[in-house]
Design an enzyme around this catalytic site. Structure first.
Site, PDB file in Angstrom:
ATOM      1  CG  LEU A 208      -1.993  -1.011   1.396  1.00  0.00           C
ATOM      2  CD1 LEU A 208      -2.606  -0.919   2.784  1.00  0.00           C
ATOM      3  CD2 LEU A 208      -3.069  -0.812   0.327  1.00  0.00           C
ATOM      4  CG  HIS A 209       2.478   3.253  -3.143  1.00  0.00           C
ATOM      5  ND1 HIS A 209       2.058   2.139  -3.821  1.00  0.00           N
ATOM      6  CD2 HIS A 209       2.657   4.216  -4.079  1.00  0.00           C
ATOM      7  CE1 HIS A 209       1.995   2.414  -5.106  1.00  0.00           C
ATOM      8  NE2 HIS A 209       2.340   3.672  -5.298  1.00  0.00           N
ATOM      9  NE  ARG A 210      -1.683   3.559  -7.138  1.00  0.00           N
ATOM     10  CZ  ARG A 210      -0.871   4.184  -7.962  1.00  0.00           C
ATOM     11  NH1 ARG A 210      -0.744   5.501  -7.874  1.00  0.00           N
ATOM     12  NH2 ARG A 210      -0.196   3.528  -8.880  1.00  0.00           N
TER      13      ARG A 210
END
Length: 369
Positions: A208-210
């Site tokens: 997850l990074h957005r």
């Protein structure tokens, strides 16, 4: 002819590796094609940058511009200034940019202002989501570039609908697939595999990074709790992106089977993916890799610039709402996930096609480097 190849972030490194290998192969046949590799410095973490050069046999950059920046605007500004100096000191026939990171857009702008032609690898992909910095980078790059190498027929259609001349668009396939196929036998088991006694097809991988998923504390906490609760007790290996870590450091403890680890190198990460039961992600590139490996993929986004991973591949887009996770996991564990197929020209020969086309386009302009 002289090429300047630009790389700045993890996805770029994966994409330039096979292109450089294809150029070296062309040189062995007597072709007059030379390149200068420019690292903008956009990613500077060892796991996110240096390890990719080493593992993917990418030569050391001719220069690292050291452009980091606290904000996106500062980073872009830094790249604009540094890359202009680079091109003025080292003239070139063509600047080759890949993907959709800040370096891609910024270096394209600089080159065009200096009247240098630009080739964009992975052109034409669209999410039509203007909240994504990558979409802005893609559209600006494609508005002013000269040659467009696309991963799918749909990406080619997108460009032509936007007014790009047909003769400038080349459907060549996916360079990330080249890298994957070339390195499949070299995947490395990461330390976490033995440390946590993971078993093949009995764990999941999460990334997850957005901003939509990680920038708001309650949202990322709810997402992680839903994933952990509905994973049937399977270990969930979560290589934590630096952006995500800033939020997780503010939160409390999570279930033991949610295994948070630092970012992994390319060969280690893809070992995890290849041997996993399923992947949950908000990354576009990972959905391509899972499609090639036949691994079920759940994407926590409201849209995607890679629809072929859904229509043909193993990916399903479920949105960013945490409540969508439970029914999706129920489908997954019931054994009802689609098998998927490989998109056209995702055959490991994309880089050869790109280099051959570039050579043909510049065959009358070859000069010594």
């Amino acid at each position: 002819m002289k090429l300047t190849i630009v790389a700045g972030a993890r996805p770029n490194f994966v994409k330039i590796a096979p292109i450089i290998a294809a150029i070296e192969a062309e040189k062995l046949t007597g072709k007059d094609i030379m390149y200068r590799l420019v690292h903008t410095g956009q990613h500077y973490d060892a796991k996110m940058s240096a390890s990719f050069f080493e593992q993917l046999n990418i030569p050391n950059p001719d220069v690292n511009l050291g452009c980091t920046g606290a904000t996106q605007s500062e980073q872009v500004a830094s790249i604009l200034i540094a890359f202009e100096k680079e091109l003025l000191e080292h003239p070139t026939d063509l600047v080759l940019v890949v993907g959709d990171v800040n370096s891609t857009m910024a270096c394209t702008i600089v080159a065009k202002k200096l009247q240098i032609k630009v080739a964009h690898v992975e052109a034409g992909i669209r999410s039509y989501d203007w909240s994504m910095p990558e979409e802005i980078n893609r559209v600006i790059t494609d508005r002013i570039a000269d040659y467009f190498f696309t991963t799918t027929p749909l990406a080619s259609e997108n460009l032509m609908k936007e007014g790009v001349a047909n003769e400038k668009v080349f459907f060549v396939g996916n360079v990330m697939v080249d890298t994957l196929l070339q390195n499949k036998k070299r995947f490395l088991q990461p330390e976490v595999f033995a440390q946590k006694k993971l078993e093949q097809k009995k764990y999941m991988v999460l990334t997850l990074h957005r901003p939509a998923n990680v920038d708001e504390e309650n949202n990322i906490k709810n997402i992680l709790e839903e994933i952990a609760t509905n994973s049937n007790g399977l270990p969930i290996v979560f290589p934590v992106h630096p952006r995500t870590k800033k939020q997780l450091d503010k939160l409390g403890d999570f279930p033991e089977h949610l295994i948070m680890i630092p970012p992994l190198s390319y060969l280690e990460f893809n070992y995890l993916v290849e041997n996993s039961f399923a992947v949950v992600t908000d990354s576009g590139g990972i959905t391509e890799e899972t499609t090639m490996m036949g691994i079920p993929c759940i994407t926590l986004r409201d849209n995607t610039e890679r629809p072929e991973t859904i229509t043909l591949g193993t990916n399903e887009l479920i949105g960013t709402a945490p409540e969508n996770i439970q029914p999706t996991f129920q489908k997954l564990f019931a054994g009802n996930w689609k098998k998927g197929t490989v998109p056209e020209l995702w055959d490991g020969k994309t880089s050869e096609r790109i280099v051959n086309i570039i050579s043909e386009q510049f065959q009358e302009k070859r000069t010594l480097y």
